[in-house]
Design a protein around this motif. Structure first.
Motif, PDB file in Angstrom:
ATOM      1  N   ILE A  53       0.838  -1.206   0.000  1.00  0.00           N
ATOM      2  CA  ILE A  53       0.000   0.000   0.000  1.00  0.00           C
ATOM      3  C   ILE A  53       0.872   1.254   0.000  1.00  0.00           C
ATOM      4  O   ILE A  53       0.550   2.255  -0.658  1.00  0.00           O
ATOM      5  CB  ILE A  53      -0.938  -0.003   1.217  1.00  0.00           C
ATOM      6  N   SER A  54       1.993   1.202   0.719  1.00  0.00           N
ATOM      7  CA  SER A  54       2.864   2.374   0.856  1.00  0.00           C
ATOM      8  C   SER A  54       3.465   2.811  -0.476  1.00  0.00           C
ATOM      9  O   SER A  54       3.711   4.005  -0.683  1.00  0.00           O
ATOM     10  CB  SER A  54       3.979   2.086   1.853  1.00  0.00           C
ATOM     11  N   VAL A  55       3.713   1.867  -1.380  1.00  0.00           N
ATOM     12  CA  VAL A  55       4.258   2.232  -2.688  1.00  0.00           C
ATOM     13  C   VAL A  55       3.252   3.109  -3.441  1.00  0.00           C
ATOM     14  O   VAL A  55       3.617   4.162  -3.983  1.00  0.00           O
ATOM     15  CB  VAL A  55       4.604   0.979  -3.515  1.00  0.00           C
ATOM     16  N   GLY A  56       1.994   2.696  -3.447  1.00  0.00           N
ATOM     17  CA  GLY A  56       0.964   3.503  -4.088  1.00  0.00           C
ATOM     18  C   GLY A  56       0.791   4.846  -3.397  1.00  0.00           C
ATOM     19  O   GLY A  56       0.621   5.886  -4.052  1.00  0.00           O
ATOM     20  N   SER A  72      -9.797   0.944   3.135  1.00  0.00           N
ATOM     21  CA  SER A  72     -11.127   0.470   2.750  1.00  0.00           C
ATOM     22  C   SER A  72     -11.087  -0.265   1.419  1.00  0.00           C
ATOM     23  O   SER A  72     -11.796  -1.255   1.222  1.00  0.00           O
ATOM     24  CB  SER A  72     -12.101   1.648   2.663  1.00  0.00           C
ATOM     25  N   ILE A  73     -10.257   0.218   0.485  1.00  0.00           N
ATOM     26  CA  ILE A  73     -10.121  -0.479  -0.802  1.00  0.00           C
ATOM     27  C   ILE A  73      -9.553  -1.879  -0.587  1.00  0.00           C
ATOM     28  O   ILE A  73     -10.031  -2.857  -1.192  1.00  0.00           O
ATOM     29  CB  ILE A  73      -9.221   0.327  -1.768  1.00  0.00           C
ATOM     30  N   ALA A  74      -8.559  -1.991   0.286  1.00  0.00           N
ATOM     31  CA  ALA A  74      -7.999  -3.314   0.596  1.00  0.00           C
ATOM     32  C   ALA A  74      -9.053  -4.214   1.221  1.00  0.00           C
ATOM     33  O   ALA A  74      -9.183  -5.396   0.858  1.00  0.00           O
ATOM     34  CB  ALA A  74      -6.801  -3.168   1.533  1.00  0.00           C
ATOM     35  N   GLY A  75      -9.844  -3.663   2.153  1.00  0.00           N
ATOM     36  CA  GLY A  75     -10.879  -4.448   2.829  1.00  0.00           C
ATOM     37  C   GLY A  75     -11.973  -4.906   1.881  1.00  0.00           C
ATOM     38  O   GLY A  75     -12.351  -6.089   1.873  1.00  0.00           O
ATOM     39  N   VAL A  76     -12.507  -3.975   1.077  1.00  0.00           N
ATOM     40  CA  VAL A  76     -13.591  -4.341   0.167  1.00  0.00           C
ATOM     41  C   VAL A  76     -13.071  -5.249  -0.948  1.00  0.00           C
ATOM     42  O   VAL A  76     -13.809  -6.096  -1.473  1.00  0.00           O
ATOM     43  CB  VAL A  76     -14.275  -3.076  -0.412  1.00  0.00           C
ATOM     44  N   SER A  77     -11.780  -5.120  -1.307  1.00  0.00           N
ATOM     45  CA  SER A  77     -11.188  -6.006  -2.318  1.00  0.00           C
ATOM     46  C   SER A  77     -11.107  -7.438  -1.805  1.00  0.00           C
ATOM     47  O   SER A  77     -11.360  -8.390  -2.562  1.00  0.00           O
ATOM     48  CB  SER A  77      -9.788  -5.510  -2.711  1.00  0.00           C
ATOM     49  N   SER A  78     -10.753  -7.604  -0.538  1.00  0.00           N
ATOM     50  CA  SER A  78     -10.690  -8.958   0.030  1.00  0.00           C
ATOM     51  C   SER A  78     -12.072  -9.588   0.069  1.00  0.00           C
ATOM     52  O   SER A  78     -12.242 -10.778  -0.225  1.00  0.00           O
ATOM     53  CB  SER A  78     -10.067  -8.918   1.429  1.00  0.00           C
ATOM     54  N   THR A  98     -10.543  -8.358  -9.336  1.00  0.00           N
ATOM     55  CA  THR A  98     -10.436  -7.610  -8.072  1.00  0.00           C
ATOM     56  C   THR A  98      -9.491  -6.419  -8.220  1.00  0.00           C
ATOM     57  O   THR A  98      -9.800  -5.306  -7.770  1.00  0.00           O
ATOM     58  CB  THR A  98      -9.943  -8.525  -6.942  1.00  0.00           C
ATOM     59  N   VAL A  99      -8.351  -6.642  -8.860  1.00  0.00           N
ATOM     60  CA  VAL A  99      -7.381  -5.557  -9.047  1.00  0.00           C
ATOM     61  C   VAL A  99      -7.938  -4.490  -9.993  1.00  0.00           C
ATOM     62  O   VAL A  99      -7.741  -3.284  -9.779  1.00  0.00           O
ATOM     63  CB  VAL A  99      -6.044  -6.112  -9.573  1.00  0.00           C
ATOM     64  N   LEU A 100      -8.656  -4.906 -11.024  1.00  0.00           N
ATOM     65  CA  LEU A 100      -9.255  -3.951 -11.958  1.00  0.00           C
ATOM     66  C   LEU A 100     -10.311  -3.083 -11.259  1.00  0.00           C
ATOM     67  O   LEU A 100     -10.385  -1.864 -11.489  1.00  0.00           O
ATOM     68  CB  LEU A 100      -9.885  -4.685 -13.151  1.00  0.00           C
ATOM     69  N   ILE A 101     -11.115  -3.701 -10.411  1.00  0.00           N
ATOM     70  CA  ILE A 101     -12.130  -2.947  -9.670  1.00  0.00           C
ATOM     71  C   ILE A 101     -11.459  -1.953  -8.718  1.00  0.00           C
ATOM     72  O   ILE A 101     -11.894  -0.800  -8.591  1.00  0.00           O
ATOM     73  CB  ILE A 101     -13.067  -3.903  -8.902  1.00  0.00           C
ATOM     74  N   ALA A 102     -10.389  -2.401  -8.058  1.00  0.00           N
ATOM     75  CA  ALA A 102      -9.639  -1.507  -7.166  1.00  0.00           C
ATOM     76  C   ALA A 102      -9.037  -0.346  -7.961  1.00  0.00           C
ATOM     77  O   ALA A 102      -8.989   0.791  -7.480  1.00  0.00           O
ATOM     78  CB  ALA A 102      -8.553  -2.281  -6.438  1.00  0.00           C
ATOM     79  N   LEU A 103      -8.584  -0.643  -9.175  1.00  0.00           N
ATOM     80  CA  LEU A 103      -8.058   0.399 -10.055  1.00  0.00           C
ATOM     81  C   LEU A 103      -9.129   1.447 -10.348  1.00  0.00           C
ATOM     82  O   LEU A 103      -8.856   2.661 -10.353  1.00  0.00           O
ATOM     83  CB  LEU A 103      -7.566  -0.229 -11.358  1.00  0.00           C
ATOM     84  N   ILE A 104     -10.355   0.986 -10.555  1.00  0.00           N
ATOM     85  CA  ILE A 104     -11.477   1.903 -10.811  1.00  0.00           C
ATOM     86  C   ILE A 104     -11.732   2.796  -9.599  1.00  0.00           C
ATOM     87  O   ILE A 104     -11.997   3.996  -9.743  1.00  0.00           O
ATOM     88  CB  ILE A 104     -12.742   1.111 -11.190  1.00  0.00           C
ATOM     89  N   TYR A 105     -11.650   2.216  -8.392  1.00  0.00           N
ATOM     90  CA  TYR A 105     -11.802   3.033  -7.179  1.00  0.00           C
ATOM     91  C   TYR A 105     -10.761   4.147  -7.158  1.00  0.00           C
ATOM     92  O   TYR A 105     -11.058   5.299  -6.820  1.00  0.00           O
ATOM     93  CB  TYR A 105     -11.635   2.174  -5.916  1.00  0.00           C
ATOM     94  N   VAL A 223      -4.284  -5.134  -4.640  1.00  0.00           N
ATOM     95  CA  VAL A 223      -3.315  -6.233  -4.519  1.00  0.00           C
ATOM     96  C   VAL A 223      -3.102  -6.583  -3.047  1.00  0.00           C
ATOM     97  O   VAL A 223      -3.066  -7.762  -2.661  1.00  0.00           O
ATOM     98  CB  VAL A 223      -1.974  -5.842  -5.173  1.00  0.00           C
ATOM     99  N   ALA A 224      -2.987  -5.548  -2.219  1.00  0.00           N
ATOM    100  CA  ALA A 224      -2.819  -5.764  -0.776  1.00  0.00           C
ATOM    101  C   ALA A 224      -4.031  -6.488  -0.192  1.00  0.00           C
ATOM    102  O   ALA A 224      -3.892  -7.343   0.693  1.00  0.00           O
ATOM    103  CB  ALA A 224      -2.614  -4.429  -0.065  1.00  0.00           C
TER     104      ALA A 224
END
Length: 321
Positions: A53-56, A72-78, A98-105, A223-224
């Motif tokens: 997460i820190s890299v982003g 929250s993105i990490a939580g909802v992604s899991s 999952t990663v694509l949806i997180a990208l949209i967020y 990803v996280a």
């Protein structure tokens, strides 16, 4: 006078590494098991999610922004990944979606900041709250489990005694370092954070740069979230709470200026390790959770203070040159 300036520059450059070394020495003297291989691996596994997460977060803060939604993105992604697998999706397809949806967020965050001119703090705080609520609505407040046990093998697997999740974190850090140090996009990130108007006048698309930074932050939070799901074997709607503050603290500890334009991702890795050493060390010494929260808060305040001091000293040095 010149010697004093050299000492100050050395402290600004390597002070964070000295802090890490001092923490290791302190905890090693207090606990004989602290420097064991198991403890070191535990620390690395513990910081792997925050590290990703820190890299982003580094990309976003370098542009002068901030992203409070990553936890929250990490939580909802899991949760999303767990639901996908329960509905028969394959593991590769689940990870990609999952990663694509997180990208949209992340893109939505970027649009709020760039197109709607919302302050990053407010925009990402809104996303944070909305996604956390969505996670509870989707799950009914209950954990999602019962999907393929094979998915959990990633968090349990090691190569040459190094966990795969730690290797993944290291690879992401190396990619982040390469992009920021060697690619034009990295120069655009630094330029946007350093002087947005000058960057715009020199032909850099400030809007695209900021949008990309938030997209990267959202994607890596996704990803996280997948790594978190593999480690816990259940999609928890409350997962990821507090990750944003740990990531911000690690990034600022690593010398990235909250004003943007200054800092290196390699130093952020040391900041991440400091947070992991601090947490594990306090747990091994039996320090209760409330005191740990107090210390982490003080560390964040100290990190921001040092960041502002460093920025002023660099400005003074530049002016004298």
């Amino acid at each position: 006078m010149k010697k004093n300036k050299q000492i100050v520059n050395l402290l600004l450059e390597y002070g964070i590494a000295v802090v890490l070394l001092l923490l290791i020495i302190i905890f090693a003297t207090q606990s004989s098991n602290f420097l064991s291989v198991n403890t070191v691996m535990t620390i690395l596994k513990q910081v792997s999610i925050t590290g990703i997460i820190s890299v982003g977060m580094t990309f976003v803060i370098l542009t002068g922004g901030i992203d409070l939604s990553v936890g929250s993105i990490a939580g909802v992604s899991s949760v999303t990944a767990a639901i996908f697998m329960l509905n028969g999706f394959s593991i590769p397809l689940t990870c990609i979606l999952t990663v694509l949806i997180a990208l949209i967020y992340g893109i939505l965050n970027g649009l709020c900041v760039t197109k709607l001119n919302m302050p990053p703090l407010i925009a990402t705080l809104g996303t944070q709250t909305a996604l956390r609520g969505a996670a509870y609505i989707i799950t009914g407040g209950l954990p999602v489990f019962g999907f393929s046990a094979v998915f959990g093998d990633f968090a349990k697997t090691s190569v040459a005694r190094i966990p795969l999740m730690v290797i993944l974190m290291a690879v992401i850090f190396l990619i982040g370092k390469f992009v920021l140090d060697q690619c034009n996009f990295g120069r655009y990130i630094y330029g946007t954070g350093g002087n947005e108007e000058a960057s715009f006048l020199s032909g850099i698309s400030v809007i695209k740069t900021k949008l990309s930074a938030y997209a990267i932050s959202g994607m890596l939070a996704g990803v996280a979230g997948l790594v978190l799901l593999s480690r816990t074997n259940s999609g928890q709607p409350s997962a990821g709470i507090g990750y944003e503050m740990d990531a911000i603290t690690a990034v600022v500890l690593g010398g990235v200026s909250l004003s943007g334009g200054q800092g290196r991702v390699s130093q952020v890795m040391i900041g991440v390790l400091i947070m992991g050493v601090l947490s594990t060390g306090m747990i091994m010494l039996g320090i209760n959770d409330y005191v740990q929260q107090l210390i982490k808060g003080l560390v964040l305040i100290a990190a921001v203070t040092f960041s502002e001091f460093s920025a002023r000293m660099r400005n003074v040095t530049s002016a004298e040159k």
